[in-house]
Motif scaffolding. Structure first.
Motif, PDB file in Angstrom:
ATOM      1  N   THR A 104       0.854  -0.690   0.000  1.00  0.00           N
ATOM      2  CA  THR A 104       0.127  -0.409  -0.044  1.00  0.00           C
ATOM      3  C   THR A 104       0.886   1.799  -0.155  1.00  0.00           C
ATOM      4  N   THR A 105       0.690   2.416  -0.426  1.00  0.00           N
ATOM      5  CA  THR A 105       1.127   3.395  -0.273  1.00  0.00           C
ATOM      6  C   THR A 105      -0.383   4.603   0.024  1.00  0.00           C
ATOM      7  N   ASP A 106       0.627   5.533   1.347  1.00  0.00           N
ATOM      8  CA  ASP A 106       0.024   6.731   1.792  1.00  0.00           C
ATOM      9  C   ASP A 106       0.476   7.963   0.634  1.00  0.00           C
ATOM     10  N   VAL A 107      -0.602   8.306   0.123  1.00  0.00           N
ATOM     11  CA  VAL A 107      -0.975   9.877  -0.508  1.00  0.00           C
ATOM     12  C   VAL A 107      -1.076  10.611   0.136  1.00  0.00           C
ATOM     13  N   THR A 108      -0.940  11.840  -0.431  1.00  0.00           N
ATOM     14  CA  THR A 108      -0.764  13.209   0.271  1.00  0.00           C
ATOM     15  C   THR A 108      -0.193  13.790  -1.756  1.00  0.00           C
ATOM     16  N   TRP A 109      -2.092  14.886  -2.030  1.00  0.00           N
ATOM     17  CA  TRP A 109      -1.867  16.058  -2.361  1.00  0.00           C
ATOM     18  C   TRP A 109      -1.817  17.058  -1.782  1.00  0.00           C
ATOM     19  N   ARG A 110      -1.033  18.613  -2.522  1.00  0.00           N
ATOM     20  CA  ARG A 110      -1.416  19.442  -1.228  1.00  0.00           C
ATOM     21  C   ARG A 110      -1.174  20.705  -2.465  1.00  0.00           C
ATOM     22  N   TYR A 111      -1.521  21.815  -2.155  1.00  0.00           N
ATOM     23  CA  TYR A 111      -1.940  22.916  -3.172  1.00  0.00           C
ATOM     24  C   TYR A 111      -1.783  23.791  -1.798  1.00  0.00           C
ATOM     25  N   ASN A 112      -0.452  24.893  -2.525  1.00  0.00           N
ATOM     26  CA  ASN A 112      -0.580  26.254  -1.648  1.00  0.00           C
ATOM     27  C   ASN A 112      -0.702  27.178  -3.130  1.00  0.00           C
ATOM     28  N   PHE A 113      -1.127  28.427  -2.095  1.00  0.00           N
ATOM     29  CA  PHE A 113      -1.553  29.814  -2.643  1.00  0.00           C
ATOM     30  C   PHE A 113      -0.980  30.912  -2.174  1.00  0.00           C
ATOM     31  N   ALA A 114      -1.631  32.326  -2.993  1.00  0.00           N
ATOM     32  CA  ALA A 114      -1.610  33.325  -2.607  1.00  0.00           C
ATOM     33  C   ALA A 114      -2.282  34.163  -3.701  1.00  0.00           C
ATOM     34  N   THR A 115      -3.870  34.805  -3.064  1.00  0.00           N
ATOM     35  CA  THR A 115      -4.434  35.275  -4.087  1.00  0.00           C
ATOM     36  C   THR A 115      -4.669  36.937  -4.078  1.00  0.00           C
ATOM     37  N   ARG A 116      -4.774  37.600  -4.900  1.00  0.00           N
ATOM     38  CA  ARG A 116      -5.247  38.867  -4.977  1.00  0.00           C
ATOM     39  C   ARG A 116      -6.357  39.039  -5.953  1.00  0.00           C
ATOM     40  N   PRO A 117      -6.349  40.962  -5.240  1.00  0.00           N
ATOM     41  CA  PRO A 117      -5.692  41.486  -5.155  1.00  0.00           C
ATOM     42  C   PRO A 117      -5.662  41.321  -3.747  1.00  0.00           C
ATOM     43  N   ARG A 118      -4.358  42.409  -3.235  1.00  0.00           N
ATOM     44  CA  ARG A 118      -3.640  42.439  -1.714  1.00  0.00           C
ATOM     45  C   ARG A 118      -5.180  42.393  -0.434  1.00  0.00           C
ATOM     46  N   LEU A 119      -5.300  43.725  -1.184  1.00  0.00           N
ATOM     47  CA  LEU A 119      -6.561  44.682  -0.057  1.00  0.00           C
ATOM     48  C   LEU A 119      -8.048  43.043   0.131  1.00  0.00           C
ATOM     49  N   LEU A 120      -8.490  42.154  -0.960  1.00  0.00           N
ATOM     50  CA  LEU A 120      -9.272  41.094  -0.692  1.00  0.00           C
ATOM     51  C   LEU A 120      -8.943  39.739  -0.318  1.00  0.00           C
ATOM     52  N   PRO A 122      -8.272  38.408   3.305  1.00  0.00           N
ATOM     53  CA  PRO A 122      -8.914  37.433   3.417  1.00  0.00           C
ATOM     54  C   PRO A 122     -10.406  36.575   3.451  1.00  0.00           C
ATOM     55  N   LEU A 123     -11.116  37.939   2.587  1.00  0.00           N
ATOM     56  CA  LEU A 123     -11.614  36.999   2.371  1.00  0.00           C
ATOM     57  C   LEU A 123     -11.431  35.998   0.661  1.00  0.00           C
ATOM     58  N   ALA A 124     -11.431  36.109   0.196  1.00  0.00           N
ATOM     59  CA  ALA A 124     -10.546  35.366  -1.481  1.00  0.00           C
ATOM     60  C   ALA A 124      -9.977  33.837  -0.897  1.00  0.00           C
ATOM     61  N   ASP A 125      -8.915  34.651   0.231  1.00  0.00           N
ATOM     62  CA  ASP A 125      -7.912  33.104   0.785  1.00  0.00           C
ATOM     63  C   ASP A 125      -9.247  32.488   1.478  1.00  0.00           C
ATOM     64  N   ARG A 126     -10.171  32.847   2.420  1.00  0.00           N
ATOM     65  CA  ARG A 126     -10.818  31.542   2.745  1.00  0.00           C
ATOM     66  C   ARG A 126     -12.085  31.769   1.759  1.00  0.00           C
ATOM     67  N   LEU A 127     -12.459  31.842   0.668  1.00  0.00           N
ATOM     68  CA  LEU A 127     -13.082  30.854  -0.608  1.00  0.00           C
ATOM     69  C   LEU A 127     -11.855  30.059  -1.590  1.00  0.00           C
ATOM     70  N   GLY A 128     -10.937  30.382  -1.388  1.00  0.00           N
ATOM     71  CA  GLY A 128      -9.700  29.588  -2.480  1.00  0.00           C
ATOM     72  C   GLY A 128     -10.114  28.851  -1.453  1.00  0.00           C
ATOM     73  N   ARG A 129      -9.537  29.089   0.097  1.00  0.00           N
ATOM     74  CA  ARG A 129      -9.839  27.031   0.183  1.00  0.00           C
ATOM     75  C   ARG A 129     -10.724  26.606   0.423  1.00  0.00           C
ATOM     76  N   TRP A 130     -11.942  27.265   0.918  1.00  0.00           N
ATOM     77  CA  TRP A 130     -13.099  25.851   0.193  1.00  0.00           C
ATOM     78  C   TRP A 130     -13.569  25.452  -1.094  1.00  0.00           C
ATOM     79  N   VAL A 131     -12.752  25.992  -1.654  1.00  0.00           N
ATOM     80  CA  VAL A 131     -13.165  25.778  -2.980  1.00  0.00           C
ATOM     81  C   VAL A 131     -11.881  24.721  -3.858  1.00  0.00           C
TER      82      VAL A 131
END
Length: 163
Positions: A104-120, A122-131
């Motif tokens: 068997t194999t343990d598999v991890t798939w990971r994304y990291n990201f940064a959103t823009r515009p910077r002003l948004l 906090p909201l964009a990061d929360r939405l991005g995490r969810w989607v």
């Protein structure tokens, strides 16, 4: 930088599990519900470090990414070269480790990201995490189905044999 990930264990040795994750079109479409179209660029015929890939998602979003690491059967990583305007940065990677049970194999798939515009951010990061969490969970579930698809497994075995 926000990170989302999904994990599971598949009933395959790490080498084969790795190569299932690297199947390309049209076999990729058999298991990956996120990808509408995908192809390697610059004349590349197989995934490898430095190779660029063009992907269109089921949402119609397009991204060109580049393999920044490619270490069968342990890991693979990619980073966005160009993509949707709302990503300042985007990267992803797979990690494969032997599972607790033999074969068997343990598999991890990971994304990291940064959103823009910077002003948004906090909201964009929360939405991005969810989607992105929903998408990555669906993708890894599709990957698990690919790990039992005889057609995908045959292609993965051929890719593993080719190195």
């Amino acid at each position: 930088m926000p990170v989302v990930e999904s994990r599971l264990t598949v009933p395959l040795e790490p080498e084969l599990a790795f190569w299932v994750s690297q199947t390309t079109a049209p076999l990729r479409y058999r298991w990956d519900p996120f990808v509408r179209s995908q192809h390697l660029l610059d004349g590349a015929t197989r995934p490898a470090q430095g190779v660029r890939t063009a992907t269109t998602s089921r949402h119609g979003l397009r991204m060109v990414s580049r393999y920044v690491s490619f270490a069968p059967p342990r890991n693979v990583g990619m980073t966005m070269v160009s993509g949707p305007w709302f990503f300042a940065r985007f990267g992803g990677g797979w990690r494969f480790t032997p599972g607790a049970q033999p074969g068997t194999t343990d598999v991890t798939w990971r994304y990291n990201f940064a959103t823009r515009p910077r002003l948004l951010e906090p909201l964009a990061d929360r939405l991005g995490r969810w989607v992105l969490q929903r998408d990555i969970d669906r993708r890894i579930a599709g990957y698990a189905r690919g790990c039992s698809d005889p057609v995908v497994l045959t292609a993965a075995r051929e890719a593993a044999a080719a190195g």
